[in-house]
Design a protein around this motif. Structure first.
Motif, PDB file in Angstrom:
ATOM      1  N   MET A  68      -0.193  14.393  -7.303  1.00 16.77           N
ATOM      2  CA  MET A  68       0.744  13.359  -6.843  1.00 16.77           C
ATOM      3  C   MET A  68       0.179  11.976  -7.173  1.00 16.77           C
ATOM      4  O   MET A  68      -0.962  11.661  -6.832  1.00 16.77           O
ATOM      5  CB  MET A  68       0.958  13.477  -5.321  1.00 16.77           C
ATOM      6  N   PRO A  69       0.945  11.123  -7.865  1.00 13.31           N
ATOM      7  CA  PRO A  69       0.430   9.799  -8.234  1.00 13.31           C
ATOM      8  C   PRO A  69       0.165   8.940  -7.008  1.00 13.31           C
ATOM      9  O   PRO A  69       0.859   9.036  -5.996  1.00 13.31           O
ATOM     10  CB  PRO A  69       1.556   9.216  -9.099  1.00 13.31           C
ATOM     11  N   LEU A  70      -0.854   8.105  -7.103  1.00 12.95           N
ATOM     12  CA  LEU A  70      -1.155   7.195  -6.010  1.00 12.95           C
ATOM     13  C   LEU A  70      -0.073   6.122  -5.918  1.00 12.95           C
ATOM     14  O   LEU A  70       0.479   5.684  -6.923  1.00 12.95           O
ATOM     15  CB  LEU A  70      -2.522   6.548  -6.245  1.00 12.95           C
ATOM     16  N   GLN A  71       0.220   5.690  -4.687  1.00 14.27           N
ATOM     17  CA  GLN A  71       1.261   4.707  -4.475  1.00 14.27           C
ATOM     18  C   GLN A  71       0.684   3.336  -4.185  1.00 14.27           C
ATOM     19  O   GLN A  71      -0.378   3.204  -3.581  1.00 14.27           O
ATOM     20  CB  GLN A  71       2.161   5.132  -3.315  1.00 14.27           C
ATOM     21  N   ALA A  72       1.410   2.325  -4.623  1.00 16.65           N
ATOM     22  CA  ALA A  72       1.084   0.950  -4.261  1.00 16.65           C
ATOM     23  C   ALA A  72       1.755   0.621  -2.935  1.00 16.65           C
ATOM     24  O   ALA A  72       2.661   1.319  -2.484  1.00 16.65           O
ATOM     25  CB  ALA A  72       1.544  -0.003  -5.356  1.00 16.65           C
ATOM     26  N   THR A  73       1.316  -0.471  -2.327  1.00 21.50           N
ATOM     27  CA  THR A  73       1.827  -0.861  -1.017  1.00 21.50           C
ATOM     28  C   THR A  73       2.069  -2.361  -0.984  1.00 21.50           C
ATOM     29  O   THR A  73       1.320  -3.129  -1.589  1.00 21.50           O
ATOM     30  CB  THR A  73       0.811  -0.491   0.086  1.00 21.50           C
ATOM     31  N   VAL A  74       3.105  -2.771  -0.286  1.00 17.68           N
ATOM     32  CA  VAL A  74       3.311  -4.190   0.004  1.00 17.68           C
ATOM     33  C   VAL A  74       3.253  -4.385   1.518  1.00 17.68           C
ATOM     34  O   VAL A  74       4.029  -3.770   2.259  1.00 17.68           O
ATOM     35  CB  VAL A  74       4.652  -4.708  -0.546  1.00 17.68           C
ATOM     36  N   LEU A  75       2.330  -5.212   1.969  1.00 15.54           N
ATOM     37  CA  LEU A  75       2.226  -5.570   3.380  1.00 15.54           C
ATOM     38  C   LEU A  75       2.883  -6.926   3.599  1.00 15.54           C
ATOM     39  O   LEU A  75       2.828  -7.800   2.719  1.00 15.54           O
ATOM     40  CB  LEU A  75       0.764  -5.652   3.806  1.00 15.54           C
ATOM     41  N   THR A  76       3.472  -7.124   4.751  1.00 18.51           N
ATOM     42  CA  THR A  76       4.063  -8.412   5.100  1.00 18.51           C
ATOM     43  C   THR A  76       3.346  -8.995   6.307  1.00 18.51           C
ATOM     44  O   THR A  76       3.185  -8.326   7.322  1.00 18.51           O
ATOM     45  CB  THR A  76       5.560  -8.270   5.426  1.00 18.51           C
ATOM     46  N   VAL A  77       2.880 -10.225   6.169  1.00 19.93           N
ATOM     47  CA  VAL A  77       2.270 -10.961   7.272  1.00 19.93           C
ATOM     48  C   VAL A  77       3.275 -11.990   7.754  1.00 19.93           C
ATOM     49  O   VAL A  77       3.703 -12.864   6.985  1.00 19.93           O
ATOM     50  CB  VAL A  77       0.958 -11.641   6.829  1.00 19.93           C
ATOM     51  N   GLU A  78       3.680 -11.900   8.995  1.00 19.22           N
ATOM     52  CA  GLU A  78       4.676 -12.812   9.555  1.00 19.22           C
ATOM     53  C   GLU A  78       4.015 -14.067  10.119  1.00 19.22           C
ATOM     54  O   GLU A  78       2.895 -14.029  10.636  1.00 19.22           O
ATOM     55  CB  GLU A  78       5.443 -12.110  10.685  1.00 19.22           C
ATOM     56  N   GLY A  79       4.734 -15.177  10.022  1.00 23.31           N
ATOM     57  CA  GLY A  79       4.352 -16.398  10.725  1.00 23.31           C
ATOM     58  C   GLY A  79       2.976 -16.922  10.410  1.00 23.31           C
ATOM     59  O   GLY A  79       2.258 -17.390  11.310  1.00 23.31           O
ATOM     60  N   PHE A  80       2.574 -16.899   9.130  1.00 20.51           N
ATOM     61  CA  PHE A  80       1.255 -17.401   8.752  1.00 20.51           C
ATOM     62  C   PHE A  80       1.281 -18.935   8.798  1.00 20.51           C
ATOM     63  O   PHE A  80       2.096 -19.583   8.145  1.00 20.51           O
ATOM     64  CB  PHE A  80       0.860 -16.902   7.367  1.00 20.51           C
ATOM     65  N   ARG A  81       0.348 -19.505   9.547  1.00 26.27           N
ATOM     66  CA  ARG A  81       0.368 -20.933   9.854  1.00 26.27           C
ATOM     67  C   ARG A  81      -0.284 -21.775   8.764  1.00 26.27           C
ATOM     68  O   ARG A  81      -1.365 -21.456   8.264  1.00 26.27           O
ATOM     69  CB  ARG A  81      -0.368 -21.166  11.170  1.00 26.27           C
ATOM     70  N   ALA A  82       0.387 -22.863   8.388  1.00 27.98           N
ATOM     71  CA  ALA A  82      -0.168 -23.870   7.487  1.00 27.98           C
ATOM     72  C   ALA A  82      -0.438 -25.122   8.308  1.00 27.98           C
ATOM     73  O   ALA A  82       0.489 -25.831   8.698  1.00 27.98           O
ATOM     74  CB  ALA A  82       0.799 -24.174   6.350  1.00 27.98           C
ATOM     75  N   SER A  83      -1.702 -25.404   8.579  1.00 24.16           N
ATOM     76  CA  SER A  83      -2.056 -26.439   9.550  1.00 24.16           C
ATOM     77  C   SER A  83      -1.585 -27.827   9.131  1.00 24.16           C
ATOM     78  O   SER A  83      -0.884 -28.512   9.894  1.00 24.16           O
ATOM     79  CB  SER A  83      -3.573 -26.452   9.753  1.00 24.16           C
ATOM     80  N   ARG A  84      -1.970 -28.259   7.936  1.00 21.98           N
ATOM     81  CA  ARG A  84      -1.629 -29.624   7.527  1.00 21.98           C
ATOM     82  C   ARG A  84      -0.153 -29.786   7.229  1.00 21.98           C
ATOM     83  O   ARG A  84       0.405 -30.886   7.358  1.00 21.98           O
ATOM     84  CB  ARG A  84      -2.480 -30.040   6.318  1.00 21.98           C
ATOM     85  N   LEU A  85       0.513 -28.708   6.826  1.00 29.88           N
ATOM     86  CA  LEU A  85       1.953 -28.767   6.579  1.00 29.88           C
ATOM     87  C   LEU A  85       2.750 -28.620   7.861  1.00 29.88           C
ATOM     88  O   LEU A  85       3.956 -28.906   7.894  1.00 29.88           O
ATOM     89  CB  LEU A  85       2.353 -27.669   5.593  1.00 29.88           C
ATOM     90  N   ASP A  86       2.103 -28.127   8.918  1.00 31.92           N
ATOM     91  CA  ASP A  86       2.729 -27.940  10.225  1.00 31.92           C
ATOM     92  C   ASP A  86       3.961 -27.035  10.144  1.00 31.92           C
ATOM     93  O   ASP A  86       5.033 -27.357  10.644  1.00 31.92           O
ATOM     94  CB  ASP A  86       3.119 -29.294  10.831  1.00 31.92           C
ATOM     95  N   ASN A  87       3.791 -25.882   9.450  1.00 30.74           N
ATOM     96  CA  ASN A  87       4.875 -24.908   9.381  1.00 30.74           C
ATOM     97  C   ASN A  87       4.294 -23.508   9.274  1.00 30.74           C
ATOM     98  O   ASN A  87       3.078 -23.327   9.182  1.00 30.74           O
ATOM     99  CB  ASN A  87       5.849 -25.224   8.242  1.00 30.74           C
ATOM    100  N   GLU A  88       5.179 -22.533   9.254  1.00 29.62           N
ATOM    101  CA  GLU A  88       4.782 -21.134   9.131  1.00 29.62           C
ATOM    102  C   GLU A  88       5.598 -20.472   8.040  1.00 29.62           C
ATOM    103  O   GLU A  88       6.701 -20.921   7.718  1.00 29.62           O
ATOM    104  CB  GLU A  88       4.999 -20.390  10.459  1.00 29.62           C
ATOM    105  N   ARG A  89       5.069 -19.381   7.508  1.00 27.22           N
ATOM    106  CA  ARG A  89       5.772 -18.648   6.457  1.00 27.22           C
ATOM    107  C   ARG A  89       5.258 -17.218   6.405  1.00 27.22           C
ATOM    108  O   ARG A  89       4.279 -16.861   7.068  1.00 27.22           O
ATOM    109  CB  ARG A  89       5.573 -19.320   5.105  1.00 27.22           C
ATOM    110  N   ARG A  90       5.878 -16.427   5.567  1.00 22.83           N
ATOM    111  CA  ARG A  90       5.434 -15.067   5.341  1.00 22.83           C
ATOM    112  C   ARG A  90       4.510 -14.978   4.128  1.00 22.83           C
ATOM    113  O   ARG A  90       4.669 -15.740   3.166  1.00 22.83           O
ATOM    114  CB  ARG A  90       6.634 -14.146   5.112  1.00 22.83           C
ATOM    115  N   LEU A  91       3.582 -14.052   4.190  1.00 20.08           N
ATOM    116  CA  LEU A  91       2.797 -13.641   3.038  1.00 20.08           C
ATOM    117  C   LEU A  91       3.171 -12.204   2.714  1.00 20.08           C
ATOM    118  O   LEU A  91       3.294 -11.368   3.622  1.00 20.08           O
ATOM    119  CB  LEU A  91       1.290 -13.703   3.331  1.00 20.08           C
TER     120      LEU A  91
END
Length: 464
Positions: free
Chosen positions: A1-24
């Motif tokens: 069986m071939p190995l599978q790749a994965t995509v993880l999602t990180v919610e609400g990652f903080r950008a301090s100087r931009l003062d906002n959040e986003r996903r990775l």
């Protein structure tokens, strides 16, 4: 069986100087979970909400994971980690502009590129390096972006070669072009990038499609040639591609993203063929200048434009060719031109005519569905505003750069694109302005404004 790749999602990652959040969105290659002693290069990608599968039906994306999977499965590239950083669009700032915004935007936004750079360097990268098996040195750390994200990649990479050693710029937004009959030759060009002097220890990929409208190949090509003059070794430190018939959109970037992945992380193989593309009729007077787009193709599927070629002209009194492919007409006449590169050769026949203007006239009309209150204007290819001419017809007359290629859909406002008669996504219209021309189009239907609320909302810990 071939190995599978994965995509993880990180919610609400903080950008301090931009003062906002986003996903990775974090792509882990096949075998990452099983081969626990392996460490991987990392590619950081701007506008990450469009990196993998589309966020919603009818939207575009790169599907960069598909390109990576194909290269890994074929043995052309070893595994890499891709960190796709979602873009946040507050109205008052632009994260991708470091130093200068286009004049029409400058009164309303702040250039936040330095704050975004700090976010990636001092918050995102340490987070990734601490939690995943990375190779954190510059030689194994890349940045990739397109359009304004390509401009941002350029500035970040040239400012921080101690962090990023691989820079992948697809259709970088180096110049803001705009049709303007009051400007010389009818085109106003506003430079948005800073110059950096001297060769630095980075490896650079730059490309541009030849059907990106007013985003002209020379806007990118001139930067590449300047870097060669600064000491970058073409083919080793720097590669450039002028991709035939490619437009300024995610699907086209995704179609060719395997090329910079091969150049930066894979095995390009051996040169296999050489092709001369571009205009073969050159004007002695009139302002039009052209170049050979010589594409060197490899047995791996890799391709690059030649900027350091050895040209031989059959009759040097007619034409001169510089190593980067620039053609300099000398007198009217016809001659052969032969390029030798990597043990291959290609020959074309070129004609110099007395004059050829730098601009051509495109007259465009479009009939649209009847509306109770028709808009004052609709918009076609880049910079083309068609005004209401009565009834259901809109019309415009434009002076555009000769040979510019366009792929577009009409729109009547923000993201209100034309669709087919059933409301489905319409293939792009296309034309190349090689001479004066008249175009008539019919718009079947307009779509409603698409919500961007779901943009960047990917699957959590999904596999494919």
């Amino acid at each position: 069986m071939p190995l599978q790749a994965t995509v993880l999602t990180v919610e609400g990652f903080r950008a301090s100087r931009l003062d906002n959040e986003r996903r990775l969105f974090i792509y882990l290659p096949p075998g990452y979970r099983r081969e626990t002693s392996a460490h991987y290069p990392v590619l950081y990608m701007h506008a990450g909400q469009r990196a993998f599968d589309p966020a919603a039906p009818g939207t575009e994306s790169w599907r960069i994971h598909r390109a990576a999977e194909r290269l890994i499965e074929s043995g052309q590239m070893d595994g890499i980690i891709i960190v796709a950083i979602a873009h946040v669009r507050p109205a008052e700032v632009n994260e991708y502009y470091h130093f200068k915004a286009p004049a029409e935007e400058a009164p309303f936004i702040r250039c936040a590129g330095l704050d975004y750079e700090d976010f990636v360097v001092n918050e995102v990268k340490p987070y990734i390096d601490a939690r995943f098996r990375t190779l954190p040195d510059p030689a194994n750390t890349g940045l990739i972006g397109s359009s304004a994200g390509g401009l941002c990649t350029y500035h970040m990479g040239f400012r921080r070669p101690d962090v990023f050693g691989k820079l992948l710029l697809l259709s970088p937004y180096f110049v803001k072009p705009q049709l303007d009959d009051e400007a010389p030759a009818g085109l106003r060009e506003e430079r948005l990038y800073e110059s950096y002097k001297g060769r630095i220890p980075v490896k650079v990929w730059m490309d541009i499609g030849d059907a990106e409208g007013l985003f002209l190949p020379r806007h990118v090509r001139e930067v590449a040639v300047d870097l060669i003059g600064q000491g970058f070794r073409y083919g080793e430190d720097l590669a450039y591609l002028e991709q035939p018939e490619a437009a300024h959109q995610e699907t086209d970037w995704g179609d060719r993203v395997h090329l910079p992945l091969l150049y930066m992380f894979g095995r390009t193989g051996s040169p296999a063929s050489l092709e001369l593309r571009g205009r073969t009729e050159i004007g002695l007077a009139g302002g039009h200048r052209t170049h050979v787009n010589a594409i060197l193709r490899y047995d791996s599927g890799f391709a690059v434009s030649v900027l350091n070629g050895e040209y031989r002209v059959g009759d040097p009194t007619v034409l001169e060719a510089l190593p980067d492919g620039t053609l300099l007409p000398r007198r009217p006449g016809t001659t052969t031109l032969t390029l030798s590169c990597c043990g291959l050769a290609a020959t074309g026949v070129y004609t110099v005519v007395p004059a050829l203007s730098d601009r051509v006239v495109v007259e465009m009309t479009a009939d649209v569905p009847p509306e109770e209150t028709p808009p004052d204007a609709i918009y076609g290819a880049m910079g083309m505003r068609l005004v209401h001419a009565g009834g259901n017809r809109y019309a415009g007359r434009f002076r555009v750069p000769r040979d510019a290629g366009y792929r577009f859909r009409f729109t009547k406002g923000f993201r209100k694109f034309e669709t087919d008669a059933a409301g489905g996504v319409l293939p792009n219209r296309s034309f190349r302005a090689s001479d004066d021309m008249s175009l008539h189009c019919e718009v079947a239907r307009w779509e409603e404004t698409r919500s961007r609320a779901s943009e960047g909302r990917g699957r959590v810990d999904s596999t494919f």
